[in-house]
Design a protein around this motif. Structure first.
Motif: not given
Length: 384
Positions: A330-356
């Motif tokens: 949480g310290n320092g810079a945040w990198q901006d990573v572009k992905i192909s999924m469009p923006l959405a209202y409250s899109r959730s993230l879940t870490v999978l066992p293989n770090d996907d």
């Protein structure tokens, strides 16, 4: 925020204001190489459920099981708000092949709150899925729980309720009510609603963070949490974010434990003509210093934050379709990573066992009068 809240004048004017000022919603401190791997998979559409009405789906949430038996670990689950003409429920979908296909396996009906005519209020807004990493009360490790907002059809009350499943999300039982509030509308002047639960286990306790509008006029909205050792009995509220400005609206909290043992919290802030996502850090996940208004991460709101197994902190907002990555707790810079999924209202993230990452989207913000409907979709995204 529910659909009424999302489309209230505060957000509409903010969007117009940012556009007129030429501001973008993807602000970060650094930019990384874009990566567009992964494909978008449809979980559910309006045509699958005859009673569905516009906007159909919003506020997508995902889960992966990692604390149950080997046979059931690695299953993916998804839910969202589901807009219907009759009594709403939280539909539960499951994938047994890492998100390639999904099937509806159950729905969480409101079995606790009823109107005077005997009609159930309905499980209406802001569901959140979570798997217990350890036993809490009588619920064993691996129990799947769902916190959400039970609200009657006239929107006169709000009630954050907790349901649980011990049979891999096939059936659900009501467990407890975490918090209750008033009318589901941002324009209340007192005894406002409670919104947007986010549940986590911290220090062997079940913690529910949520948005609280009951402290008006001192705070238009603030963030609070309650703690339980059994999922049934809950402590008094503790404030986590309460801005000095009476009009400020911190909301839509998510929390994750970082590799250094500290916790990071993300939340949207609507205040003084600005709409942004802030974050702040706590040593123990329970003590946040409510007067600390946090640090801006990006423009846009409805954020979500997770921590990868390699320690990277990853967040997103509904201001862009990007991911924001921080490699320093949480310290320092945040990198901006572009992905192909469009923006959405409250899109959730879940870490999978293989770090996907499993990304679940209920689609972009839409009005109840919009004739177009959202689909519930997912993507498996890899940083590799």
């Amino acid at each position: 925020m529910n659909i009424m809240r999302m489309l209230s004048k505060k957000r509409f004017l903010l969007i117009l204001g940012f556009a007129s000022l030429g501001l973008t919603f993807g602000y970060t401190k650094n930019t990384a190489k874009a990566d567009t791997n992964g494909s978008i998979v449809t979980i559910a559409t309006k045509t699958q459920f005859p009673d569905t009405k516009s906007p159909s789906f919003l506020y997508g949430r995902g889960l992966v099981t990692t604390h149950t038996s080997t046979k059931y670990n690695g299953r993916l689950y998804a839910t969202s708000e589901h807009y219907v003409n009759d009594t709403p429920t939280f539909l539960i979908f499951e994938s047994l092949n890492n998100g390639k296909t999904w099937s509806k396996i159950s729905e969480i009906k409101d079995t606790h709150n009823f109107a005077s005519n005997g009609r159930a209020w309905g499980n209406r807004y802001q569901p959140f899925l979570y798997e217990l990493p350890e036993q809490i009360g009588q619920m064993p490790k691996g129990t799947i729980i769902c916190a959400g907002n039970s609200i009657p059809g006239d929107l006169s009350k709000t009630s954050i309720v907790l349901y649980y499943s011990t049979d891999h999300a096939r059936s659900w039982k009501y467990l407890s009510t975490i918090a209750t509030g008033g009318y589901a509308d941002v324009n209340t002047t007192s005894n406002g609603p409670v919104w947007e639960p986010f549940v986590n286990v911290v220090d062997h306790k079940l913690v529910c963070y949520f948005s609280d509008e009951r402290d008006k006029p001192a705070h238009s909205q603030k963030l609070s949490h309650r703690v339980s050792i059994d999922g049934i009995n809950w402590s008094n509220e503790v404030d986590d974010v309460a801005f000095k400005s009476e009009q400020a609206r911190p909301g839509m909290v998510t929390v994750a434990k970082m590799a250094n043992g500290k916790y990071i919290m993300t939340y949207e802030v609507v205040n003084s003509g600005e709409w942004r996502t802030n974050y702040k850090i706590s040593n123990d996940g329970l003590t946040w210093n409510a007067s600390d208004e946090g640090t801006r991460l990006a423009y846009g709101g409805a954020p979500y934050v997770v921590v990868m197994h390699n320690g990277d902190v990853v967040a997103n907002t509904d201001g862009s379709g990007d991911l924001y990555v921080n490699k320093q707790n949480g310290n320092g810079a945040w990198q901006d990573v572009k992905i192909s999924m469009p923006l959405a209202y409250s899109r959730s993230l879940t870490v999978l066992p293989n770090d996907d990452l499993l990304i679940v989207s209920g689609g972009p913000l839409k009005s109840p009068t919009d004739p177009n409907s959202n689909s519930l979709t997912s993507m498996i995204y890899s940083f590799k």
